[in-house]
Write a protein that holds these residues in place. Structure first.
Motif, short mmCIF file in Angstrom:
data_model
loop_
_atom_site.label_atom_id
_atom_site.label_comp_id
_atom_site.label_asym_id
_atom_site.label_seq_id
_atom_site.Cartn_x
_atom_site.Cartn_y
_atom_site.Cartn_z
N GLN A 77 -7.74 17.29 5.35
CA GLN A 77 -9.11 17.09 5.80
C GLN A 77 -9.65 18.30 6.58
N THR A 78 -10.93 18.54 6.45
CA THR A 78 -11.61 19.61 7.19
C THR A 78 -11.73 19.24 8.67
N LEU A 79 -11.47 20.17 9.56
CA LEU A 79 -11.57 19.89 10.99
C LEU A 79 -13.03 19.78 11.44
N ASP A 80 -13.83 20.77 11.07
CA ASP A 80 -15.23 20.80 11.51
C ASP A 80 -16.13 20.91 10.28
N HIS A 81 -16.74 19.81 9.92
CA HIS A 81 -17.56 19.76 8.71
C HIS A 81 -18.89 20.49 8.87
N PHE A 82 -19.27 20.80 10.09
CA PHE A 82 -20.59 21.36 10.34
C PHE A 82 -20.59 22.85 10.60
N SER B 197 -12.22 27.29 8.97
CA SER B 197 -11.44 26.85 7.80
C SER B 197 -10.25 25.97 8.17
N ARG B 198 -10.14 25.56 9.42
CA ARG B 198 -9.00 24.75 9.84
C ARG B 198 -9.02 23.36 9.19
N THR B 199 -7.84 22.87 8.87
CA THR B 199 -7.71 21.55 8.29
C THR B 199 -6.60 20.77 9.01
N TRP B 200 -6.48 19.50 8.70
CA TRP B 200 -5.47 18.65 9.31
C TRP B 200 -5.14 17.51 8.35
N PRO B 201 -3.95 16.90 8.46
CA PRO B 201 -3.56 15.83 7.54
C PRO B 201 -4.08 14.47 8.00
N GLN B 202 -5.02 13.93 7.25
CA GLN B 202 -5.57 12.61 7.55
C GLN B 202 -4.83 11.54 6.77
N TYR C 278 0.84 -1.20 0.00
CA TYR C 278 0.00 0.00 0.00
C TYR C 278 0.87 1.24 0.00
N GLN C 279 0.27 2.32 -0.45
CA GLN C 279 0.88 3.64 -0.32
C GLN C 279 0.29 4.31 0.91
N GLU C 280 1.13 4.95 1.68
CA GLU C 280 0.68 5.72 2.84
C GLU C 280 0.58 7.17 2.41
N LEU C 281 -0.63 7.68 2.31
CA LEU C 281 -0.87 9.02 1.79
C LEU C 281 -1.59 9.87 2.83
N TYR C 282 -1.66 11.18 2.56
CA TYR C 282 -2.34 12.10 3.47
C TYR C 282 -3.29 13.00 2.69
N GLU D 11 -9.12 6.82 11.13
CA GLU D 11 -10.05 7.64 11.90
C GLU D 11 -9.32 8.78 12.61
N ARG D 12 -9.94 9.95 12.61
CA ARG D 12 -9.34 11.10 13.29
C ARG D 12 -9.07 10.80 14.76
N PHE D 13 -7.95 11.31 15.25
CA PHE D 13 -7.47 11.15 16.62
C PHE D 13 -6.87 9.78 16.91
N TYR D 14 -6.62 8.99 15.86
CA TYR D 14 -5.98 7.70 16.05
C TYR D 14 -4.79 7.57 15.09
N GLY D 15 -3.82 6.75 15.48
CA GLY D 15 -2.66 6.53 14.64
C GLY D 15 -1.93 7.83 14.33
N ALA D 16 -1.66 8.05 13.05
CA ALA D 16 -0.96 9.26 12.63
C ALA D 16 -1.90 10.40 12.29
N SER D 17 -3.20 10.18 12.45
CA SER D 17 -4.20 11.19 12.09
C SER D 17 -4.63 12.00 13.31
N GLN D 18 -3.75 12.88 13.73
CA GLN D 18 -3.97 13.70 14.93
C GLN D 18 -4.24 15.15 14.52
N PRO D 19 -5.49 15.58 14.55
CA PRO D 19 -5.83 16.93 14.07
C PRO D 19 -5.07 18.06 14.76
N PHE D 20 -4.70 17.86 16.03
CA PHE D 20 -4.01 18.91 16.78
C PHE D 20 -2.59 18.49 17.17
N GLY D 21 -2.04 17.53 16.46
CA GLY D 21 -0.70 17.09 16.77
C GLY D 21 -0.58 16.58 18.19
#
Length: 215
Positions: free
Chosen positions: A30-35, A40-45, A23-27, A105-115
């Motif tokens: 992603q939008t932080l708050d869809h609602f 306008s904040r984003t993060w690398p998913q 597999y390729q590991e890509l980023y 999923e956000r907040f797990y693994g390498a997908s940390q919206p706020f580092g």
């Protein structure tokens, strides 16, 4: 490309020795708050991606090279779920000539919206099932819009346990995004508290069964 092998038996008896799909590991930005579109904040998913079998062997009449098989996350690093998913990775993908997409999923693994600050109470306000579902839909839409040949490809979702819940809700609430879903062990009834009594369960049923089985 990174190569991973299964270290344990996988679904449907697919032997570990066959698990050689890379597999390729890509980023994805992603939008932080869809609602709240004013935010306008984003993060690398992170997401895992493989087009190894997406070579036309599963071509559809509409010109799509093959279907998209989408795994709907879980509460953990997505790499572990790739390693444990021989059914999709080693069986269905080569059989159907499918594209594989595994969003984390956000907040797990390498997908940390706020580092490093992602564990705070304020940060976790953005960890909801609704936000996670929107993440999946946004990533899938982006791939279809930017990946040559993917625009008209049907996507089928897969998930187990909480991932199965996500697959069920994804199909129910976003039918334009996925044409179907396979939800294994999805505890959908758990969320219908008002319906517990009709099925003879309560908040302690699961733990009672586990305790009884252990005893």
């Amino acid at each position: 490309m990174r190569l991973f092998l299964l270290g344990t038996p996988v679904l449907l008896g697919i032997p570990a020795a066959l698990a050689k799909t890379a597999y390729q590991e890509l980023y994805f930005n992603q939008t932080l708050d869809h609602f709240h579109p004013e935010d306008s904040r984003t993060w690398p998913q992170r997401y895992l991606f493989s087009d190894e079998f997406w070579d036309g062997r599963g071509a559809l009449p509409n010109g799509c090279p093959g279907p998209i098989l989408l795994y709907t996350g879980n509460e953990g690093a997505i790499t572990g779920f790739w390693e444990a998913n021989g059914f999709m990775v080693e069986h269905l993908a080569p059989k159907w000539g499918a594209l594989l997409v595994f969003p984390e999923e956000r907040f797990y693994g390498a997908s940390q919206p706020f580092g490093n600050a992602s564990a705070t109470r304020a940060s976790r306000a953005y960890l909801t099932t609704e936000q996670v579902l929107e993440d999946v839909v946004a990533l899938l839409a982006s791939l279809k819009a930017t990946l040559a040949g993917a625009a008209d490809c049907p996507a089928v979702a897969f998930g187990g346990s909480y991932g199965g819940t996500l697959t069920t809700f994804l199909r129910a609430h976003y039918p334009h995004a996925v044409v179907g879903g396979l939800a294994a062990s999805a505890p959908i009834g758990y969320y219908d508290v008002d319906g517990w009594a009709a099925h003879g369960v309560d908040a302690f049923t699961w733990s009672d069964i586990v305790t009884r089985d252990y005893a």
